[in-house]
Structure formats: C-alpha cells, structure tokens
Design an enzyme around this catalytic site. Structure first.
Site, PDB file in Angstrom:
ATOM      1  N   ASN A   1      62.043   6.936  58.428  1.00  0.00           N
ATOM      2  CA  ASN A   1      61.013   6.476  57.484  1.00  0.00           C
ATOM      3  C   ASN A   1      60.556   5.051  57.772  1.00  0.00           C
ATOM      4  O   ASN A   1      59.773   4.482  57.002  1.00  0.00           O
ATOM      5  CB  ASN A   1      61.536   6.549  56.043  1.00  0.00           C
TER       6      ASN A   1
ATOM      7  N   ARG B   1      63.799  35.966  51.419  1.00  0.00           N
ATOM      8  CA  ARG B   1      64.926  35.018  51.407  1.00  0.00           C
ATOM      9  C   ARG B   1      65.170  34.351  52.759  1.00  0.00           C
ATOM     10  O   ARG B   1      66.248  33.818  53.012  1.00  0.00           O
ATOM     11  CB  ARG B   1      66.218  35.682  50.924  1.00  0.00           C
TER      12      ARG B   1
ATOM     13  N   LYS C   1      62.106  20.328  58.188  1.00  0.00           N
ATOM     14  CA  LYS C   1      61.483  19.993  56.899  1.00  0.00           C
ATOM     15  C   LYS C   1      60.255  20.870  56.712  1.00  0.00           C
ATOM     16  O   LYS C   1      59.407  20.954  57.608  1.00  0.00           O
ATOM     17  CB  LYS C   1      61.059  18.525  56.866  1.00  0.00           C
TER      18      LYS C   1
ATOM     19  N   ARG D   1      69.072   9.864  58.997  1.00  0.00           N
ATOM     20  CA  ARG D   1      67.707  10.425  59.065  1.00  0.00           C
ATOM     21  C   ARG D   1      66.704   9.557  58.308  1.00  0.00           C
ATOM     22  O   ARG D   1      65.513   9.583  58.586  1.00  0.00           O
ATOM     23  CB  ARG D   1      67.697  11.879  58.552  1.00  0.00           C
TER      24      ARG D   1
HETATM   25  N1  GLY Z   1      59.494  13.262  59.540  1.00  0.00           N
HETATM   26  C1  GLY Z   1      60.715  12.693  59.138  1.00  0.00           C
HETATM   27  C2  GLY Z   1      61.862  13.649  59.170  1.00  0.00           C
HETATM   28  O1  GLY Z   1      61.756  14.720  59.720  1.00  0.00           O
HETATM   29  O2  GLY Z   1      62.899  13.351  58.640  1.00  0.00           O
END
Ligand code: GLY
Length: 382
Positions: free
Chosen positions: A267, A142, A164, A263
């Site tokens: 992109n 977890r 991410k 964020r």
């Molecule tokens: N690579 C784009 C982000 O981390 O949002």
C-alpha cells in the site's frame, strides 16, 4: 480448488537477465493453493497448449470486455480450436462492471451455459475483469477455479496476482469481495501493444513501487534506463521489469496472504494516492498516476521523519518527477484527510502508513499525523 496441474508445468526460475520471449515461471507458494505465474511474449497465441493440462472436457467460461475481444477474438478462437468447450461472457468495458448486479448476471449466464463445480473461469482483461471474475469464481457453486490472463500492465504486475477479488458499492471501491487464489496466471506482455500509452506508462508506478519497497535493483533500472523503459519497445527490458515485479509480489503474498503484516507494504503510495483518486472521482486520474503522486508524498514524510536520507530522497523524487503526469490541481487538505481517515485499510481508526527506511526497504508506521499528511501535499499541490 486443486492446483495440481499447474505445479506439473512448473519450471525453475531463470537467470536474472531474461529475453522477451523465453518462458519464465515464477512460483507462488501457498501450500495446496500454490500456483505459477508464467511470463512470455507470444503466450496468447499458444494459450490452448499452455492450459491443456487444465482441460478435462469441462465447461469453461471466458469473461472479458468488448474492447478486449475486439482485438483478441483470435485468442478465444485459439482456445476453442484447441478443444476447450467454452462460452464467452462480456461485461461492460469500465469500472461499472465491478458491481453485484453484473456479478449476478454472470452467475446466471454461467448456469444457462451449463457451468458446474468443475468449470473454469478464464478472466481475459485488466483489473476490472480480474477482480469481478475472481469474485464470481470465488462464489459460483461455492468456488470454482479461475485462471487469470491479464491484458494490462497493472493487472500483470499487481491485481491478477494474490487472490484479491472484489466488487464496488456506492459507499466505496472494493468493499465486498473474497481472497480466492487463481489456479494460474498467464502473462503475455504482447497484450500491451494495443493499450493506450498512458495506461501502460502510468502502470509502471506499481513497478517502481516494488523497487522502493523491496528491490533496489528495480529502482536502479528506472534510474538508469528510464527513457528506454518509457518507450515500451524493448521487450527484454519490459519483461525484466514484469518478472521482477511478479517475483516481489509473489514473495510478499506467499508470506502474508491475508494482509496481516508484510502485504500491507504494497500500500506504499496508496494511502494518499487513493485520496487523490477519490477526490478526482475515479476517472480524471489513472490509478498509477494517483499512486505516483502518493509516493511523492510518502517519500516526503519518510524524509521529514529522518528515515530517508536527503540524498536518497532527492534520487527517489527525481525518478518520480520524470513520469509524465497530469495536473493534480489544488486539493483541499481537509478533504484529503477526510478520505485518508475513512480508508478501509485503517484498523480501529489507526492509520497504518507505509514509509521508506531507505530505497528498497519499506516499513509500516503508525506515527504519521494529519500535519505530516498536510505538509506532504506541498510536493504535489504546485
Ligand atoms: N494490490 C495490493 C495487494 O494485492 O495486496
């Protein structure tokens, strides 16, 4: 996950003109999930010291790839010599490692190695190792701590920062994952010395992207010192670009960890760039190269819509045109549109396209039509 230890190591941000091996620390503020990004040449040789505050005698695992360990087995030995009780897990040296079957194998090996909830996973590698390692760490028992030690420029200035994590599905890249912030990101630009030049140069695309979307001073460096930068020999200059890039990424993630707004600006160049990457079957074209082509298209659309003045448009394209790029070849506009329309970043079928309202200022637009995209291909389909 506690990041108490990394905060204890925090130093204040330094002057804006760094030298290569001065240790610089960029904080990423996310409340209890805050962490530091530390940058300095030579960190890999003192990684054990750098991570000593994390070591409570628990079991660690270093996740890496054969081609990295071939050059940097000494880094692993150094960690062991500093008293870290670690095991090493190697995964395939390419994108095929970002796969649920590989993740399962890593989880199982970690159980066999005696890893528990206090264990730390250290991802030593580029985006593949970082994304897979992040996913494994987010889910093992977890969630355990991950420390990112990126070895490629793309990972140093982008993928290792921001939490991410993902594996791929047959249906597309990064379709399964989680946001799981690392406990620390340790960047030694010295790792870049053993990478093919094309890998490093193409990754500078993500740095010039930060210049376009947020920090004109990064763009100015590309404009005035392009050749020097592409030689990759000037440690101070490379460090300056890395530190500036990490600062931008860190601020954007701190403001919008879950990509509901700001964020998305990251992109920029990626919507059409991703289509090029997909149509070239991930491999013929490096990610950074696809983004460079994608930024040319995004600039074209920004200019066409009157957001970017002719003078700014010409300077922007002139910098992008200086990057060495392979032939993109003729692409079918319909195929590009099909991929763009299936991008997982579209919400309710609505395309969020990133445009420039001047160099250093990106905006989200929902007003980019298929015709705009097809027209923009004229700047790359040559
Ligand atoms: N690579 C784009 C982000 O981390 O949002």
């Amino acid at each position: 996950m506690s990041n108490r230890q990394s905060k204890g190591n925090r130093q204040s941000e330094g002057s804006p003109r760094p030298t290569g091996n001065r240790r610089q620390v960029i904080p990423l503020d996310l409340g209890p999930d805050s962490y530091d990004i530390t940058v300095s040449y030579g960190l890999r040789e003192r990684l054990g010291d750098e991570l000593s505050s994390w070591n409570n005698g628990q079991r660690w695992v270093v996740l890496s790839q054969p081609q990295i360990l071939q050059h940097y087995q000494g880094v692993v030995d150094g960690l062991q010599n500093s008293g870290i009780n670690l095991g090493v897990i190697e995964v395939p040296g390419d994108e095929s490692a970002k796969n649920i079957a590989v993740a399962e194998k890593v989880w199982s090996e970690m159980v066999e190695m005696g890893c528990d909830r206090s264990s730390i996973l250290l991802a030593l590698g580029g985006g593949v190792v970082g994304d897979l390692g992040g996913f494994v760490a987010a889910t093992y028992m977890r969630g355990i701590t991950i420390i990112q030690v990126p070895t490629t420029l793309l990972a140093m200035i982008d993928s290792a920062i921001g939490g991410k994590t993902a594996v791929n599905l047959a249906a597309g890249k990064n379709l399964v994952g989680a946001i799981h912030q690392p406990g620390a990101v340790i960047i030694d630009p010295g790792f870049l010395a053993t990478l093919p030049r094309r890998n490093v140069v193409s990754s500078l695309a993500e740095a010039v992207k930060y210049g376009f979307i947020r920090d004109r001073s990064i763009f100015d460096i590309f404009e005035s010192r392009f050749e020097q930068l592409l030689e990759l020999r000037d440690q101070a200059l490379l460090t300056e670009i890395i530190v500036k890039s990490c600062r931008i990424k860190s601020r954007i993630v701190a403001n919008d960890q879950f990509e509901n707004g700001e964020r998305r600006l990251l992109n920029y160049g990626h919507t059409i760039g991703h289509a090029f990457e997909t149509l070239r079957d991930y491999g013929g074209l490096y990610h950074g190269e696809a983004v460079l082509f994608g930024m040319k298209c995004a600039n074209y659309i920004s200019h066409k819509k009157g957001l970017l003045s002719s003078q700014q448009y010409l300077s922007a394209q002139a910098v992008l045109d200086r990057f060495p790029l392979p032939e993109l070849g003729q692409l079918s506009p319909q195929q590009v549109l099909d991929v763009v329309q299936h991008d997982k970043k579209n919400v309710n079928g609505k395309l969020n396209f990133i445009l420039l309202e001047g160099i250093g200022n990106a905006v989200v637009s929902t007003d980019v039509s298929s015709d705009d995209i097809v027209d923009s291909l004229s700047v790359v389909n040559r």
